[in-house]
Scaffold this active site. Structure first.
Site, PDB file in Angstrom:
ATOM      1  N   SER A 100      45.794  46.914  46.557  1.00 18.80           N
ATOM      2  CA  SER A 100      45.532  46.424  45.274  1.00 18.80           C
ATOM      3  C   SER A 100      44.247  45.599  45.207  1.00 18.80           C
ATOM      4  O   SER A 100      43.357  46.531  45.515  1.00 18.80           O
ATOM      5  CB  SER A 100      46.684  45.411  44.816  1.00 18.80           C
ATOM      6  OG  SER A 100      46.293  45.045  43.529  1.00 18.80           O
ATOM      7  N   ASP A 124      41.806  46.340  38.362  1.00 19.40           N
ATOM      8  CA  ASP A 124      41.760  46.398  39.785  1.00 19.40           C
ATOM      9  C   ASP A 124      42.015  47.825  40.238  1.00 19.40           C
ATOM     10  O   ASP A 124      41.945  48.717  39.651  1.00 19.40           O
ATOM     11  CB  ASP A 124      42.920  45.379  40.012  1.00 19.40           C
ATOM     12  CG  ASP A 124      44.177  45.828  40.399  1.00 19.40           C
ATOM     13  OD1 ASP A 124      44.457  47.105  39.498  1.00 19.40           O
ATOM     14  OD2 ASP A 124      45.026  45.560  40.814  1.00 19.40           O
TER      15      ASP A 124
END
Ligand code: MG
Length: 450
Positions: A98, A240
């Protein structure tokens, strides 16, 4: 010393070669495969530079536990969950850390419904992994590999079915996408072009050559702000690296703050469908105002995507998510997804917000100020803190679902032990920044025993 590996229900994350290595990655994948009794596993990854090597380790682990692998390549995290369900696979693994820095990578695990493993299932899997009895399929039972390149198209089709395509196309939005040099750059521009938008690409090559810090927080979106201003775009969208979180930049080139991604989509969907809203305890109070405006309920869960998804399913909500830019529309996929957030926000601009700029639309959402702090983990006297804050700010509504949350009319504070670090997080919000700071500071002092 920096922690080099983190194991939690959101997966196993580590610095490659220091906390997480090839042998551990292969073993984790192998144990996960074996725990699925040999059923096929969907594997995807984001564009981190260590992704190709991690992929090889994961595929080897699964094959030697006898699991067929469906490799869907470079995809957002929600695409893996969606494809597990679509293909009727036994589970899924996404290779992505992430927003962690570039030296990190991670494995995230999905069950056969396409959800992240819950706490109980994850703990059971970890026990099995520690037992070491996996990866021993015989020569005639090894897993086979299939690669597919249509997963993002299937994801986009699912999103397009949810929104009013014609209305959005008629609006002809001009949009800048900051793909964070990863998979957001593969899905968002294609989706937006199918919605009739003119798309200007910023960092949309999915090559992992990151140019900015990876969380889509206001301080990191300078490049996108400039590009929006320079091109006169209607809006900027940023993801992201694994494209489950979404942030926006207004037509003025100003970041709206990640909270707005959920606040605006929740306002729109609750208004359109009358759905209740589900979010976590630490997400902005503007969602309470939005729920009140539409006469719907708001349910708050523990912090963490798996908890919010569980709440959404329990209450049959059509919208939910987390204040960090995580928008969840369960009809498309019960997990945070930047693509559905983007499409719903475009529909909002094309329909209810027609004739207005995104700044004007955002100004309709009540503005609060959130401040955050942390102290080292340790015992604390919840009763004493509650008493002291009551004396100062009046009697609160108290919620002990996770840590301690105290809510007043236009402010709140939430303190909770972190799941991933040895700290207690303090989050306070109020209509006035001064008051938010004051509540946060006093809570911190009380926690530190001053
Ligand atoms: Mg993410």
């Amino acid at each position: 010393m920096t922690e080099k590996i983190k194991i939690s229900i959101s997966g196993v994350r580590g610095i490659i070669g220091e906390g997480l290595d090839g042998r551990m990655t292969t073993s984790l994948a192998s144990a996960f495969g074996q725990s699925l009794n040999g059923k096929p596993v969907v594997v995807g990854r984001d564009a981190r530079p260590t992704g190709p090597q991690m992929r090889l380790a994961v595929l080897a682990g699964l094959a030697f536990s006898g699991n067929d692998v469906i490799d869907i390549g470079l995809v957002p995290t929600p695409t893996v969950g969606l494809m597990v369900k679509h293909l009727g696979a036994g589970g899924g693994i996404q290779i992505s850390a992430s927003h962690n820095p570039v030296e990190w990578n991670a494995l995230k695990f999905f069950n056969d419904k396409g959800f992240f493993l819950n706490e109980e299932d994850f703990n059971r899997f970890m026990e099995f992994y520690k037992g070491g009895d996996f990866g021993k399929a015989t020569w005639d039972r090894l897993g086979q590999l299939e690669t597919r390149d249509d997963a993002i198209d299937i994801h986009i089709d699912r999103v397009l079915k949810f929104v009013d395509i014609e209305a959005i196309r008629a609006r002809r939005l001009k949009v800048v996408v900051d793909g964070c040099r990863s998979v957001g750059g593969l899905i968002l521009p294609r989706l937006l072009e199918q919605l009739g938008c003119e798309v200007i690409r910023l960092d949309c090559a999915a090559d992992g050559q990151f140019t900015r810090p990876l969380e889509p927080t206001p301080a990191h979106l300078g490049g996108l702000c400039e590009k929006v201003k320079e091109t006169g775009a209607d809006v900027g969208f940023a993801a992201d690296p694994d494209a489950d979180r979404l942030a926006m930049v207004s037509e003025k080139g100003l970041p709206l703050g990640e909270d707005f991604s959920l606040a605006l989509t929740a306002d729109y969907i609750a208004g359109k469908t009358g759905s209740d809203i589900v979010t976590n305890l630490s997400t902005t109070m503007s969602l309470d105002d939005i729920a009140k405006k539409h006469g719907v309920k708001i349910y708050r869960t523990k912090v963490g995507e798996a908890h919010v998804v569980q709440g959404i399913l329990e209450h049959g909500a059509k919208i939910g998510g987390e204040g960090n830019g995580g928008v969840i529309v369960p009809e498309v996929h019960p997990g945070r997804d930047a693509a559905i957030g983007t499409a719903v926000l475009c529909e909002l601009m094309a329909t209810r917000g027609k004739g207005k700029t995104i700044s004007e639309i955002a100004a309709e959402i009540p503005l609060y100020h959130i401040v955050k702090d942390k102290v080292p983990a340790g015992e604390y006297d919840a009763g004493g803190i509650e008493k002291a804050l009551s004396e100062k700010f009046g009697p609160p509504t108290v919620d002990r679902t996770e840590g301690l949350k105290m809510v007043w009319e236009d402010s709140w504070v939430h303190l909770r032990p972190s799941n991933t670090e040895p700290i207690i997080r303090i989050i306070a919000e109020a209509r006035q920044l001064d008051k938010a700071n004051q509540i946060c500071r006093l809570t911190r002092d009380l926690l530190c025993g001053q």
